[in-house]
Write an enzyme that holds these catalytic residues in place. Sequence first.
Site, PDB file in Angstrom:
ATOM      1  N   ASP A  80       1.623  11.042  -0.937  1.00  0.00           N
ATOM      2  CA  ASP A  80       3.048  10.841  -1.229  1.00  0.00           C
ATOM      3  C   ASP A  80       3.687  12.108  -1.799  1.00  0.00           C
ATOM      4  O   ASP A  80       4.910  12.231  -1.816  1.00  0.00           O
ATOM      5  CB  ASP A  80       3.199   9.737  -2.296  1.00  0.00           C
ATOM      6  CG  ASP A  80       3.764   8.439  -1.748  1.00  0.00           C
ATOM      7  OD1 ASP A  80       4.440   8.476  -0.712  1.00  0.00           O
ATOM      8  OD2 ASP A  80       3.514   7.400  -2.383  1.00  0.00           O
ATOM      9  N   GLN A 135       2.497   1.901  -3.848  1.00  0.00           N
ATOM     10  CA  GLN A 135       3.865   1.581  -3.447  1.00  0.00           C
ATOM     11  C   GLN A 135       4.758   1.395  -4.668  1.00  0.00           C
ATOM     12  O   GLN A 135       4.402   0.682  -5.612  1.00  0.00           O
ATOM     13  CB  GLN A 135       3.856   0.317  -2.575  1.00  0.00           C
ATOM     14  CG  GLN A 135       5.198  -0.058  -1.991  1.00  0.00           C
ATOM     15  CD  GLN A 135       5.710   0.915  -0.934  1.00  0.00           C
ATOM     16  OE1 GLN A 135       4.935   1.622  -0.288  1.00  0.00           O
ATOM     17  NE2 GLN A 135       7.016   0.974  -0.762  1.00  0.00           N
ATOM     18  N   LYS A 137       3.220   0.692   7.197  1.00  0.00           N
ATOM     19  CA  LYS A 137       2.332   1.846   6.956  1.00  0.00           C
ATOM     20  C   LYS A 137       0.947   1.548   7.512  1.00  0.00           C
ATOM     21  O   LYS A 137       0.310   2.419   8.130  1.00  0.00           O
ATOM     22  CB  LYS A 137       2.263   2.160   5.456  1.00  0.00           C
ATOM     23  CG  LYS A 137       3.519   2.865   4.947  1.00  0.00           C
ATOM     24  CD  LYS A 137       3.611   2.925   3.424  1.00  0.00           C
ATOM     25  CE  LYS A 137       4.965   3.513   3.014  1.00  0.00           C
ATOM     26  NZ  LYS A 137       5.201   3.491   1.571  1.00  0.00           N
TER      27      LYS A 137
HETATM   28  N1  GUN Z   1       8.837   3.031  -2.138  1.00  0.00           N
HETATM   29  C1  GUN Z   1       9.846   3.357  -1.294  1.00  0.00           C
HETATM   30  N2  GUN Z   1       9.544   4.479  -0.611  1.00  0.00           N
HETATM   31  C2  GUN Z   1       8.321   4.869  -1.032  1.00  0.00           C
HETATM   32  C3  GUN Z   1       7.467   5.952  -0.691  1.00  0.00           C
HETATM   33  O1  GUN Z   1       7.779   6.816   0.144  1.00  0.00           O
HETATM   34  N3  GUN Z   1       6.272   5.999  -1.349  1.00  0.00           N
HETATM   35  C4  GUN Z   1       5.920   5.075  -2.273  1.00  0.00           C
HETATM   36  N4  GUN Z   1       4.750   5.217  -2.860  1.00  0.00           N
HETATM   37  N5  GUN Z   1       6.696   4.064  -2.619  1.00  0.00           N
HETATM   38  C5  GUN Z   1       7.895   3.965  -1.998  1.00  0.00           C
END
Ligand code: GUN
Length: 297
Positions: free
Chosen positions: A122, A99, A54
């Site tokens: 998100d 996350q 990311k």
């Molecule tokens: N963990 C796995 N996929 C994601 C996501 O798209 N966003 C977040 N915040 N955590 C994740």
Amino acid sequence: MTARIIDGKAAAATLRTEVAVEVARFTAATGRAPGLAVVLVGEDPASAVYVRNKGIATREAGMLSFEHKLDAETTSQADLLALVDRLNADPAVDGILVQLPLPPQMDADAILTRIDPDKDVDGFHPVNAGRLATGLPGFVPCTPYGCLLLLRAELGNLSGKSAVVIGRSNIVGKPMAMLLLADSCTVTIAHSRTKDLPAVVRQADIVVAAVGRAEMVKGDWLKPGAIVIDVGINRVPASEPGKTRLVGDVDFASASQVASAITPVPGGVGPMTIACLIRNTLVSAARRENFKLENPL
Ligand code: GUN
């Protein structure tokens, strides 16, 4: 029939380039780059890889990446809430992502609902779930939005198509169903208690599989010519001893003989998730600065 393979990697690269063009315009006009804050608690190796990717994608798009890595043992729930409060108040931060999964001693719902809904790139905050359900502008979770973009690229107009979403999670299944409904599909959400799942799936022009069960959806479950979007990422033993490989929720070998188009795993939906995250961050920055995007993405 042999299905066309939907190239999510190529679609994601195109979207990331389009975002970067708009980021450059935004930065020239406002004198600042959009900023994304990513919070990682603990050492989960898969989460660490996601967070690193990311950060790379954010910087490649010309945006600022603020990474907060916290120790799982010494960070309390109150510490994490205080960090979220600081990021909510920081004018350089347009998007906040915590996350998941969080360590078990933390209340993930309490933390996700503390994020300012207008920085919730998100799309997990209940306010954004409500906005999606009622057709108001907000943030849509990145994985289902990526699936929608792949379907639109494949089909053009989705209106009147019959869609089955397998899985009812808040992160994928439910928002996916809402997005397909907003594009005028006739939507069924199937789940672990659905009776005769193969018969339900066989009705569908569009199948989105998001259950987390390796290779569950078989080719003979599909209507010939269906379009199949496979959200699953499952690690299974490979033929060589001690090795593993990634597979989706769809049995690719049999499904690709019946579908007209299908996403592979890896290289299908996965790359679109990060592309949509940077897209959402740009959209957030543009809203906060009243900046008009030339390409609404
Ligand atoms: N963990 C796995 N996929 C994601 C996501 O798209 N966003 C977040 N915040 N955590 C994740």
